[in-house]
Write an enzyme that holds these catalytic residues in place. Structure first.
Site, PDB file in Angstrom:
ATOM      1  N   LYS A   2       0.836  -1.203   0.000  1.00 13.53           N
ATOM      2  CA  LYS A   2       0.000   0.000   0.000  1.00 13.53           C
ATOM      3  C   LYS A   2       0.872   1.255   0.000  1.00 13.53           C
ATOM      4  O   LYS A   2       0.620   2.211  -0.731  1.00 13.53           O
ATOM      5  CB  LYS A   2      -0.953  -0.038   1.214  1.00 13.53           C
ATOM      6  CG  LYS A   2      -1.994  -1.140   1.093  1.00 13.53           C
ATOM      7  CD  LYS A   2      -2.720  -1.443   2.408  1.00 13.53           C
ATOM      8  CE  LYS A   2      -3.616  -2.669   2.204  1.00 13.53           C
ATOM      9  NZ  LYS A   2      -4.306  -3.103   3.430  1.00 13.53           N
ATOM     10  N   GLN A  22      -4.365  -1.895   9.763  1.00 12.42           N
ATOM     11  CA  GLN A  22      -4.265  -3.212   9.128  1.00 12.42           C
ATOM     12  C   GLN A  22      -4.802  -4.296  10.068  1.00 12.42           C
ATOM     13  O   GLN A  22      -4.405  -4.378  11.232  1.00 12.42           O
ATOM     14  CB  GLN A  22      -2.790  -3.497   8.768  1.00 12.42           C
ATOM     15  CG  GLN A  22      -2.578  -4.780   8.007  1.00 12.42           C
ATOM     16  CD  GLN A  22      -3.187  -4.749   6.601  1.00 12.42           C
ATOM     17  OE1 GLN A  22      -3.043  -3.768   5.879  1.00 12.42           O
ATOM     18  NE2 GLN A  22      -3.880  -5.820   6.239  1.00 12.42           N
ATOM     19  N   ASP A  50     -10.720   2.267   3.974  1.00  8.24           N
ATOM     20  CA  ASP A  50     -11.011   0.830   3.902  1.00  8.24           C
ATOM     21  C   ASP A  50     -12.521   0.598   3.759  1.00  8.24           C
ATOM     22  O   ASP A  50     -12.950  -0.509   3.450  1.00  8.24           O
ATOM     23  CB  ASP A  50     -10.518   0.117   5.170  1.00  8.24           C
ATOM     24  CG  ASP A  50      -9.217  -0.642   4.943  1.00  8.24           C
ATOM     25  OD1 ASP A  50      -8.891  -0.936   3.772  1.00  8.24           O
ATOM     26  OD2 ASP A  50      -8.530  -0.940   5.935  1.00  8.24           O
TER      27      ASP A  50
END
Ligand code: NAP
Length: 286
Positions: A53, A97, A120
């Site tokens: 990412k 994460q 997200d």
């Protein structure tokens, strides 16, 4: 029949080309899109995901900031970190994460992220907006699945779609997106009986169970489009939820693992971050 292999890496590259122009346009207005990544502990797979990412951000000239916190971190410490990032005008998106260590309650964290920075797409406001048919920031993997279907020109309206998996991050939002596009959708999970009979009806089959090679050729309708979301490590090798070697002989189209949905998930995260920055810049100039 041997299936057409859907190239997720190529699809992601095409998406980045469009995003690069949007990043440059923002920079010309003095706004550099910024993504913050928060990683807890030292899970090797999570480290790789975060690194991908960060690299994608950097390759587009975006700003990225990484926080690596020890596995012993408390929920309060993480909430403080998120609050600080929420307050930053130069951070337009942030992710924590997953998975998180057992002492941390993921829902508390994910709901603490400002919804307009929730790239997200896991905040209840964003999931709720999706369920209500007014999507804001979409969860990345489901958005990536839809992007691949569209890029391949796969018909969705009026088709039978089956999603294996009902997680908040993948299965449910994918089903909602397919419904919103006019597919007739069945969602399967660990309590589903006679999974094979249901999957065999699918024109579009999305596997997101986290069970290596769960989907075999006998479970797939000839000519179906098979999207394999699963990432499983077996004997040191990455495999999906679909038995690729046998299913590719039955399906019309199929995504590989790796190189299918994975690259799209990262690309969609970057797309969400650029979108969040554009909205922020738009709000700042009005
Ligand atoms: P999850 O939260 O563990 O959910 C798995 C779902 O699959 C659950 O709904 C579970 O049912 C269902 N399931 C498990 N075994 C099953 C079986 N034998 N038959 C039918 N359904 C079954 O996992 P997730 O976060 O959704 O992720 C799913 C997979 O996608 C994992 O392999 C993950 O690593 C991968 N993933 C990939 C990407 C990517 O970028 N490619 C992104 C995210 C996740 P119950 O609800 O009944 O337990």
């Amino acid at each position: 029949m041997t299936a057409i292999i859907i190239d997720g890496a190529a699809a992601a590259q095409a998406l980045y080309a469009g995003l690069a122009a949007r990043v440059q346009a923002l920079k010309a207005r003095g706004v550099t899109p910024g993504l913050a990544t928060v990683l807890v502990g030292d899970d090797p797979a999570s480290r790789v995901y975060v690194r991908n990412k960060v690299r994608a951000c950097e390759s587009l000239g975006m700003h990225s900031e990484h926080r690596a916190l020890p596995a012993t971190v408390t929920t309060a410490e993480l909430l403080a970190e998120i609050a600080a990032l929420n307050a930053r005008a130069d951070i337009h998106g942030m992710i924590v994460q997953l998975p998180l260590p057992p002492q941390v309650e993921p829902a508390a964290l994910l709901q603490a992220i400002a919804p307009d920075k929730d790239v997200d797409g896991f905040h209840w406001r964003n999931l709720g907006a999706l369920a209500a048919g007014t999507p804001q920031l979409l969860p990345c993997t489901p958005a990536g699945v839809m992007h691949l279907l569209d890029r391949e020109g796969v018909a969705i309206e009026g088709q039978r779609a089956v999603v294996i998996g009902r997680s908040q991050q993948v299965g449910k939002p994918t089903a909602l997106l397919l419904i919103s596009r006019g597919a007739t959708v069945t969602v399967c999970h660990s309590k589903t009986t006679d999974l094979a009979a249901i999957t065999h009806e699918a024109d579009i089959l999305v596997a997101a169970a986290g069970r290596p090679r769960l989907v075999t050729a006998a479970m797939v309708k000839p000519g179906a489009t098979v999207i394999d979301v699963g990432i499983n490590r077996v004997d040191g090798k990455l495999v999906g939820d679909v038995d690729f070697a046998s299913v590719r002989e039955v399906a019309g189209r199929i995504t590989p693992v790796p190189g299918g949905v994975g690259p799209m998930t990262v690309a969609m995260l970057i797309a969400n971050t650029v979108t969040a920055a554009e909205r922020h810049a738009g709000a700042a100039s009005t």
